[in-house]
Design an enzyme around this catalytic site. Structure first.
Site, mmCIF file in Angstrom:
data_model
loop_
_atom_site.group_PDB
_atom_site.id
_atom_site.type_symbol
_atom_site.label_atom_id
_atom_site.label_comp_id
_atom_site.label_asym_id
_atom_site.label_seq_id
_atom_site.Cartn_x
_atom_site.Cartn_y
_atom_site.Cartn_z
ATOM 1 N N HIS A 75 0.898 -1.005 0.102
ATOM 2 C CA HIS A 75 -0.115 0.027 -0.027
ATOM 3 C C HIS A 75 0.808 1.466 -0.638
ATOM 4 O O HIS A 75 1.270 2.027 1.436
ATOM 5 C CB HIS A 75 -0.619 0.242 1.460
ATOM 6 C CG HIS A 75 -1.847 1.112 1.028
ATOM 7 N ND1 HIS A 75 -2.651 1.032 1.997
ATOM 8 C CD2 HIS A 75 -1.477 2.283 0.580
ATOM 9 C CE1 HIS A 75 -3.781 2.256 1.924
ATOM 10 N NE2 HIS A 75 -3.055 2.858 1.366
ATOM 11 N N HIS B 92 1.315 5.391 -2.484
ATOM 12 C CA HIS B 92 0.986 6.113 -3.380
ATOM 13 C C HIS B 92 2.253 6.251 -4.081
ATOM 14 O O HIS B 92 2.208 7.296 -3.625
ATOM 15 C CB HIS B 92 -0.223 6.990 -2.400
ATOM 16 C CG HIS B 92 -0.957 7.160 -1.633
ATOM 17 N ND1 HIS B 92 -2.802 6.880 -2.249
ATOM 18 C CD2 HIS B 92 -1.298 5.966 -1.016
ATOM 19 C CE1 HIS B 92 -3.340 6.304 -1.304
ATOM 20 N NE2 HIS B 92 -2.694 5.975 -0.192
ATOM 21 N N ARG C 56 2.383 8.604 -6.822
ATOM 22 C CA ARG C 56 2.229 9.716 -7.506
ATOM 23 C C ARG C 56 2.182 9.429 -8.708
ATOM 24 O O ARG C 56 1.950 9.034 -9.381
ATOM 25 C CB ARG C 56 2.244 10.845 -6.523
ATOM 26 C CG ARG C 56 2.737 10.938 -5.504
ATOM 27 C CD ARG C 56 0.970 10.610 -4.962
ATOM 28 N NE ARG C 56 1.028 11.230 -3.742
ATOM 29 C CZ ARG C 56 -0.187 10.904 -2.695
ATOM 30 N NH1 ARG C 56 -1.296 10.631 -3.072
ATOM 31 N NH2 ARG C 56 -0.104 10.683 -1.977
ATOM 32 N N ASN D 81 -5.184 6.314 -7.227
ATOM 33 C CA ASN D 81 -5.596 7.586 -6.851
ATOM 34 C C ASN D 81 -5.074 8.528 -7.061
ATOM 35 O O ASN D 81 -4.555 9.449 -6.832
ATOM 36 C CB ASN D 81 -6.401 8.387 -5.352
ATOM 37 C CG ASN D 81 -4.549 7.852 -4.158
ATOM 38 O OD1 ASN D 81 -3.814 7.318 -4.297
ATOM 39 N ND2 ASN D 81 -5.112 8.801 -3.629
ATOM 40 N N HIS E 144 -10.478 0.575 1.597
ATOM 41 C CA HIS E 144 -10.770 2.044 3.034
ATOM 42 C C HIS E 144 -11.953 2.178 3.347
ATOM 43 O O HIS E 144 -12.591 2.372 2.156
ATOM 44 C CB HIS E 144 -9.946 3.070 1.995
ATOM 45 C CG HIS E 144 -9.954 4.282 2.518
ATOM 46 N ND1 HIS E 144 -8.538 5.474 3.062
ATOM 47 C CD2 HIS E 144 -10.987 5.374 3.680
ATOM 48 C CE1 HIS E 144 -9.278 5.979 3.956
ATOM 49 N NE2 HIS E 144 -10.081 5.852 4.152
ATOM 50 N N ASP F 122 1.329 2.122 4.008
ATOM 51 C CA ASP F 122 0.530 4.285 3.107
ATOM 52 C C ASP F 122 1.065 4.776 3.133
ATOM 53 O O ASP F 122 1.134 6.270 3.372
ATOM 54 C CB ASP F 122 -1.345 4.171 4.389
ATOM 55 C CG ASP F 122 -2.027 4.535 3.629
ATOM 56 O OD1 ASP F 122 -1.713 5.769 2.251
ATOM 57 O OD2 ASP F 122 -2.441 5.401 4.657
ATOM 58 N N PRO G 72 -4.566 14.895 3.635
ATOM 59 C CA PRO G 72 -3.987 13.521 4.451
ATOM 60 C C PRO G 72 -2.975 13.027 4.114
ATOM 61 O O PRO G 72 -2.933 12.675 3.157
ATOM 62 C CB PRO G 72 -5.312 13.521 4.623
ATOM 63 C CG PRO G 72 -6.212 13.692 3.272
ATOM 64 C CD PRO G 72 -5.280 15.101 3.132
ATOM 65 N N GLY G 73 -2.025 12.711 4.946
ATOM 66 C CA GLY G 73 -1.345 11.724 4.074
ATOM 67 C C GLY G 73 0.205 11.983 4.881
ATOM 68 O O GLY G 73 0.552 12.872 4.669
HETATM 69 O O1 DOR Z 1 -4.074 9.853 4.718
HETATM 70 C C1 DOR Z 1 -4.697 9.280 3.208
HETATM 71 N N1 DOR Z 1 -3.768 9.303 2.211
HETATM 72 N N2 DOR Z 1 -5.098 8.480 3.635
HETATM 73 C C2 DOR Z 1 -5.535 7.797 2.033
HETATM 74 O O2 DOR Z 1 -7.332 7.067 1.901
HETATM 75 C C3 DOR Z 1 -4.979 8.539 0.552
HETATM 76 C C4 DOR Z 1 -3.996 8.580 0.606
HETATM 77 C C5 DOR Z 1 -3.496 9.992 -0.196
HETATM 78 O O3 DOR Z 1 -3.611 9.386 -1.463
HETATM 79 O O4 DOR Z 1 -2.883 11.339 -0.628
HETATM 80 ZN ZN ZN Z 2 -4.066 4.831 1.021
HETATM 81 ZN ZN ZN Z 3 -6.613 4.875 1.876
#
Ligand code: DOR
Ligand code: ZN
Ligand code: ZN
Length: 451
Positions: free
Chosen positions: A73, A75, A77, A107, A193, A314, A332-333
């Protein structure tokens, strides 16, 4: 008739051989002293002593060799979000953190919401990656499209309940059932999620991150988990719950004791609680958010007992500008690839976690869940994905030195014991003692169901 000649696309015969000498090697449930020979990108032999020579040798007397970690998991980008992270910086962060394979979430911009988009994303990544990379796709309810994504090599379809990536009326059970049926028919894993936004109050005024976090209450997660479990049961497709942040959600999943269900925890949800948000603000803002201390403790306990199936980071990088905003506007993230293993090794040193549990959460079980059959273990014939760790060496989390473009972390300044010494991907050294030494393009594109 067996074909003895290699096909043109198989260039592993040109790879230099590698010998790791005199290390502590993780095999099944303990370490034993020995050497590992890696040839043509695969583990050729593990033995107490290996006398033959190799193109490269690492004397690893003080080091432990673990199977390369697998993060299901992340991201990464890139494309139109390259300003946050790109395939090279994201996979450099992975290599520095001991991860030899990662699976990217859909995403992105453009989103990974069709077979064609998945192929384009893989194409774009192939020359840029330092570790192996696979892709999840967006959840869809059309069987033909889902089958197409499966054929393109998707590791799962991701159902992002807070706001679906491809438009779907996810509040309607009938639509979710269509998604679950399509997953079942296409034999594709569904990753979820789980947060039910309809369970959250909308109108409250928010001025601090601490308030924002408390407002995103836990029942939104646990009720979403229960709903998916209720809908999944008669269908029986495989479902994996991402970043489970509460013991109540975890028990709902584990109570079913079904081999078709799996769960994931993150380092931040087991090490930090909502009190950290008061001082760290945007640096500790992610969804699901950090939870009350009692929940964190119980989640940690559940992890020790082996209740969650895997751990994932994540890794979700954003720019400081996007994060240092008023709470409602902040993205968020947090980045997680470079902190997960040192933090977990610190737990091992403190006697709070066994090395065996760490290996199953971060290597063996992710390999099982995502069907990466030649990964996650140190055995003859397995892929040459390894991480060498120095369990005794002390360090400190310093986000200024991250390879990720996101130079912040809620763990900034944390003292650690246990560092990544060397990361080996497909038999090649990619990271060594603070430096990336591999070349972009050395990582492979992973496709589900193909070896
Ligand atoms: O904190 C998060 N960031 N939760 C998510 O589900 C998406 C992720 C993001 O892509 O930035
Ligand atoms: Zn995620
Ligand atoms: Zn998530």
């Amino acid at each position: 008739m067996k074909h003895l000649k290699r096909s043109k696309s198989d260039n592993t015969s040109d790879l230099p051989s590698l010998l790791i000498r005199d290390a502590q090697i993780w095999t099944k449930n303990d370490t034993t002293r020995g050497s590992i020979l890696v040839e043509h990108g695969k583990i050729r032999r593990i033995a107490r002593s290996i006398t033959e020579r190799a193109d490269e040798e690492i004397l690893a007397r003080r080091l432990i060799v673990l199977p390369g970690l697998i993060d299901g998991h992340v991201h990464l980008r890139d494309m139109k979000l390259s300003y946050k992270e790109d395939f090279t910086t994201g996979t450099a962060a992975a290599a520095a953190g001991g991860f030899t394979s990662v699976i990217d979430m859909p995403n992105s911009l453009p989103p990974t919401d069709s077979a064609e988009r998945l192929r384009e994303r893989a194409e774009r990544a192939s020359g840029k990656i330092l570790v192996n990379v696979g892709f999840h796709s967006a959840a869809l309810n059309d069987y033909d499209e889902v089958r197409g994504m499966k054929t393109a090599g998707a590791f799962s379809m991701k159902l992002y309940l807070p706001s679906p990536i491809a438009p779907l009326d996810i509040d309607d059970d009938k639509v979710v059932v269509q998604v679950l049926n399509a997953a079942k028919q296409a034999s594709l894993l569904l990753t979820v999620h789980a947060e039910d936004m309809t369970k959250l109050p909308r109108t409250e005024k928010i001025t601090t991150f601490a308030e924002l976090v408390r407002l995103r209450r836990g029942n939104a997660e646990t009720s979403a988990v229960r709903r998916i479990l209720r809908l999944q049961r008669p269908i029986g497709c495989r479902v994996h719950f991402c970043h489970v942040s509460l013991p109540s959600s975890l028990s709902a999943i584990s109570d079913r004791a079904s081999s078709r269900l799996s769960s994931e925890i993150t380092p931040h949800h087991i090490l930090l609680d909502e009190n950290h948000v008061k001082t760290l603000r945007w640096k500790a803002w992610m969804v699901p958010p950090l939870r009350p201390g009692k929940d964190r403790q119980n989640l940690f306990r559940a992890m020790k007992m082996g209740i969650p199936t895997i751990m994932a980071t994540d890794h979700a990088p954003h720019t400081v500008k996007e994060k240092a905003q008023p709470p409602r506007e902040s993205s968020p993230g947090i980045p997680g690839l470079e902190t997960a293993l040192p933090l977990m090794l610190t737990m091992v040193n403190k006697g709070k976690l066994s090395l065996g549990r760490l290996v199953s959460l971060l290597a063996t079980n992710p390999a099982k869940i995502f069907d990466l059959r030649s990964k996650g273990r140190l055995e003859n014939g397995a892929d040459g994905d390894l991480v060498l760790v120095d369990l005794k060496k002390r360090g400190m989390v310093d986000p200024a030195r991250f390879f990720s473009k996101a130079h912040y972390s809620p763990f900034e300044g944390w003292k650690t014991q246990g560092v990544v010494h060397t990361t080996i991907v497909n038999g090649l050294v990619v990271y060594r003692e603070g430096e990336i030494v591999g070349k972009p393009g050395g990582g492979k594109i992973l496709k589900s169901g193909r070896r």
